[in-house]
Design a protein around this motif. Sequence first.
Motif, PDB file in Angstrom:
ATOM      1  N   ARG A 125     -68.320  10.168  29.258  1.00 34.06           N
ATOM      2  CA  ARG A 125     -68.970   8.939  29.707  1.00 34.06           C
ATOM      3  C   ARG A 125     -68.237   8.357  30.916  1.00 34.06           C
ATOM      4  NH1 ARG A 125     -71.371   7.889  24.543  1.00 34.06           N
ATOM      5  NH2 ARG A 125     -69.352   8.037  23.547  1.00 34.06           N
ATOM      6  N   ALA A 182     -68.903  10.272  34.038  1.00 38.34           N
ATOM      7  CA  ALA A 182     -70.218   9.980  34.627  1.00 38.34           C
ATOM      8  C   ALA A 182     -70.191   8.652  35.362  1.00 38.34           C
ATOM      9  CB  ALA A 182     -71.282   9.963  33.531  1.00 38.34           C
ATOM     10  N   ALA A 240     -72.332  -4.775  49.397  1.00 41.93           N
ATOM     11  CA  ALA A 240     -73.787  -4.669  49.405  1.00 41.93           C
ATOM     12  C   ALA A 240     -74.387  -5.371  48.199  1.00 41.93           C
ATOM     13  CB  ALA A 240     -74.195  -3.199  49.422  1.00 41.93           C
ATOM     14  N   ASN A 258     -79.192  -9.816  37.158  1.00 43.11           N
ATOM     15  CA  ASN A 258     -79.458  -8.398  37.352  1.00 43.11           C
ATOM     16  C   ASN A 258     -78.453  -7.553  36.563  1.00 43.11           C
ATOM     17  OD1 ASN A 258     -79.853  -5.738  38.338  1.00 43.11           O
ATOM     18  ND2 ASN A 258     -80.882  -6.587  40.133  1.00 43.11           N
ATOM     19  N   ILE A 279     -78.614  -4.364  35.818  1.00 41.08           N
ATOM     20  CA  ILE A 279     -78.365  -3.044  36.395  1.00 41.08           C
ATOM     21  C   ILE A 279     -77.256  -3.127  37.432  1.00 41.08           C
ATOM     22  CG2 ILE A 279     -79.361  -1.220  37.810  1.00 41.08           C
ATOM     23  CD1 ILE A 279     -81.997  -1.672  36.463  1.00 41.08           C
ATOM     24  N   LEU A 280     -77.381  -4.079  38.333  1.00 37.57           N
ATOM     25  CA  LEU A 280     -76.345  -4.240  39.351  1.00 37.57           C
ATOM     26  C   LEU A 280     -75.020  -4.625  38.715  1.00 37.57           C
ATOM     27  CD1 LEU A 280     -78.185  -5.945  42.350  1.00 37.57           C
ATOM     28  CD2 LEU A 280     -77.238  -3.646  42.207  1.00 37.57           C
ATOM     29  N   ALA A 335     -74.922   7.650  30.183  1.00 43.52           N
ATOM     30  CA  ALA A 335     -74.014   6.830  30.985  1.00 43.52           C
ATOM     31  C   ALA A 335     -74.639   6.490  32.330  1.00 43.52           C
ATOM     32  CB  ALA A 335     -72.688   7.555  31.188  1.00 43.52           C
ATOM     33  N   ARG A 336     -75.526   7.358  32.784  1.00 42.81           N
ATOM     34  CA  ARG A 336     -76.176   7.116  34.064  1.00 42.81           C
ATOM     35  C   ARG A 336     -77.455   6.309  33.906  1.00 42.81           C
ATOM     36  NH1 ARG A 336     -76.388  12.945  36.811  1.00 42.81           N
ATOM     37  NH2 ARG A 336     -77.398  11.748  38.447  1.00 42.81           N
ATOM     38  N   GLU A 355     -86.558  -4.904  33.964  1.00 42.29           N
ATOM     39  CA  GLU A 355     -85.625  -3.871  34.412  1.00 42.29           C
ATOM     40  C   GLU A 355     -86.168  -3.157  35.646  1.00 42.29           C
ATOM     41  OE1 GLU A 355     -83.528  -2.597  30.162  1.00 42.29           O
ATOM     42  OE2 GLU A 355     -85.464  -1.760  30.745  1.00 42.29           O
ATOM     43  N   GLU A 371     -85.405  -5.256  38.517  1.00 41.34           N
ATOM     44  CA  GLU A 371     -83.974  -5.177  38.815  1.00 41.34           C
ATOM     45  C   GLU A 371     -83.637  -3.885  39.545  1.00 41.34           C
ATOM     46  OE1 GLU A 371     -82.559  -7.668  34.849  1.00 41.34           O
ATOM     47  OE2 GLU A 371     -81.633  -5.763  35.334  1.00 41.34           O
ATOM     48  N   ALA A 372     -84.267  -2.806  39.102  1.00 43.70           N
ATOM     49  CA  ALA A 372     -84.007  -1.514  39.744  1.00 43.70           C
ATOM     50  C   ALA A 372     -84.441  -1.536  41.205  1.00 43.70           C
ATOM     51  CB  ALA A 372     -84.732  -0.399  38.987  1.00 43.70           C
ATOM     52  N   GLN A 390     -84.704  -4.170  43.071  1.00 44.16           N
ATOM     53  CA  GLN A 390     -83.791  -5.030  43.812  1.00 44.16           C
ATOM     54  C   GLN A 390     -82.501  -4.286  44.152  1.00 44.16           C
ATOM     55  OE1 GLN A 390     -82.439  -8.584  41.833  1.00 44.16           O
ATOM     56  NE2 GLN A 390     -81.198  -9.218  43.581  1.00 44.16           N
ATOM     57  N   ALA A 391     -82.023  -3.527  43.188  1.00 40.79           N
ATOM     58  CA  ALA A 391     -80.792  -2.768  43.423  1.00 40.79           C
ATOM     59  C   ALA A 391     -80.986  -1.773  44.565  1.00 40.79           C
ATOM     60  CB  ALA A 391     -80.376  -2.048  42.138  1.00 40.79           C
ATOM     61  N   ILE A 443     -78.922  -1.730  48.230  1.00 45.13           N
ATOM     62  CA  ILE A 443     -78.141  -0.591  48.709  1.00 45.13           C
ATOM     63  C   ILE A 443     -78.669  -0.072  50.034  1.00 45.13           C
ATOM     64  CG2 ILE A 443     -77.632   1.829  48.234  1.00 45.13           C
ATOM     65  CD1 ILE A 443     -77.437   1.050  45.255  1.00 45.13           C
ATOM     66  N   ILE A 464     -75.134   6.368  43.204  1.00 41.83           N
ATOM     67  CA  ILE A 464     -75.796   5.283  42.478  1.00 41.83           C
ATOM     68  C   ILE A 464     -77.295   5.324  42.727  1.00 41.83           C
ATOM     69  CG2 ILE A 464     -76.015   2.780  42.355  1.00 41.83           C
ATOM     70  CD1 ILE A 464     -73.029   2.612  43.073  1.00 41.83           C
ATOM     71  N   LEU A 467     -80.787   5.524  40.404  1.00 39.13           N
ATOM     72  CA  LEU A 467     -81.832   4.513  40.548  1.00 39.13           C
ATOM     73  C   LEU A 467     -83.161   5.152  40.908  1.00 39.13           C
ATOM     74  CD1 LEU A 467     -79.918   1.639  42.371  1.00 39.13           C
ATOM     75  CD2 LEU A 467     -80.846   1.622  40.061  1.00 39.13           C
ATOM     76  N   ARG A 490     -84.731   6.404  37.830  1.00 33.61           N
ATOM     77  CA  ARG A 490     -85.328   5.246  37.163  1.00 33.61           C
ATOM     78  C   ARG A 490     -86.653   4.871  37.806  1.00 33.61           C
ATOM     79  NH1 ARG A 490     -80.173   2.474  36.113  1.00 33.61           N
ATOM     80  NH2 ARG A 490     -80.128   1.618  34.019  1.00 33.61           N
TER      81      ARG A 490
END
Lengths: 236, 236
Positions: free
Chosen positions: A53, A56, A87, A143, A145-146, B56-57, B77, B80-81, B83-84, B88, B149, B153, B156
């Motif tokens: 874990r 990863a 960022a 957020n 996820i972030l 973990a990812r 979610e 949020e994804a 937005q992430a 980035i 990262i 995403l 996702r």
Amino acid sequence: MDHSVLSAPPAIDRIIIDAILAGRISAGTRLGEQSLATLFATSRTSVREALIRLEARGIVHISPRRGWFVIEPSWEEAQEAFQARCAIEMDILRTVATVPSATIAALRDHIRQERAAIAGDDVGLRSYLLGDFHVCMVEALGNRILADILRDLTARTVLISALYQSTHDATESCNEHQQIVDDLAAGDLDRAAALMVAHIGNVEAGLTKRIDTDPLFDLRQALRIEPTRAGTNPPR
Amino acid sequence: MDHSVLSAPPAIDRIIIDAILAGRISAGTRLGEQSLATLFATSRTSVREALIRLEARGIVHISPRRGWFVIEPSWEEAQEAFQARCAIEMDILRTVATVPSATIAALRDHIRQERAAIAGDDVGLRSYLLGDFHVCMVEALGNRILADILRDLTARTVLISALYQSTHDATESCNEHQQIVDDLAAGDLDRAAALMVAHIGNVEAGLTKRIDTDPLFDLRQALRIEPTRAGTNPPR
DNA sequence: GGCAAGCGTCTTGCATACAAGCTTGTTAGA
DNA sequence: TCTAACAAGCTTGTATGCAAGACGCTTGCC
């Protein structure tokens, strides 16, 4: 530091991460499966899963048939990590619409804890809280996820700070946190974002670059061996 | 899609991710350890390790003693994804100093592949390439951490697009990629960043919100059962 | 007919055993 | 004295076995 909610199982990876965040485990530390299994009174299987874990998440890496080691970010990776943090934290501050007063209160309380830790002598707790502030902020701002991503980046950053001998002062960091929350409370999100960028920049600026392409750097320096001798620039 | 460099071991998690990226595995799919072990002609141990990595990812999750499932991101979610991703990709475009011509060439080539896939009938490859463009861009622009990262995403996002029935057209996406690279080549990074934000916004806007708090949504809809009946808003 | 308890099957959780490879200490030879 | 081959010990890699729990079916009862 408190994962005692609802008799939560103190996961192995969590404990290792906390130790890294507190600065008790530094970059390059070897993490043997059997050793950890003995320490946690469990089998290698569980330990191995925890290490996978962490791998990863970019916290440890494995050298095949040799062992697990805490990552040693290169100078370039360090810069990338800081850019990534910038960022994320900049964006979250610029994107958020309104900040609930409860969030402000929680962050202020967090800063209070930081000050207490700085006043005390628990260096580990201090390191932990200083990093955790950012994660808490992003999570409180909505957020998850972030926040999860930032948590891993924070661990990386702590390792980097130790590896590249950060000179940034804890009190200074805390003050900057304070200012950011003040701006947040005042609704001046743009200024909060700018301050955050400056804050992260300050921490990054406190690092001292070293010859990271040389895996023998520490040893070489400790033994006072000039790089002109044999063994210079070995393959990485 | 090509992991044939130096006889690389086709890792299990990699294969699963590729399948998700190609849309061959959708959200909520069950991934049994034994089934995968049989399929890959290996033991449950290796499969389990791969699944732990994916967990973990944030690609799969485990329901204790019940099994592994591909995540089903909620509407929140999903936002949020996106937005992430925005954070980035916007940042990387705004931060980069200069873009080497080789990078531009590589991205243009990537777009060529996208067009070829769109012209052909391989829906999986199309989906894969459309998502991979962003990862390639970030990686080419020099930040491996952010690229890693973003890779997760993207997985996702592909799941989200399928789950919330994205209406965004592939050709349109490809055209937007083209424009971004054009701006990048012209050195107009700010406009490239703005276009990227618009592009991601377009994809997100193509999603249709559905009552995601209801785990029975699909079944309920298939059976034409009104939400006014019993079983409305069950606990998640 | 409706309901609930019980049982069987299938799944993951965890531990252990053995195989394979790396590191290091030793020894033989030039 | 230095080098190189060898061997022992320790580490991870992988498979397998068994225990614990969840789901679905059947059966018995009301």
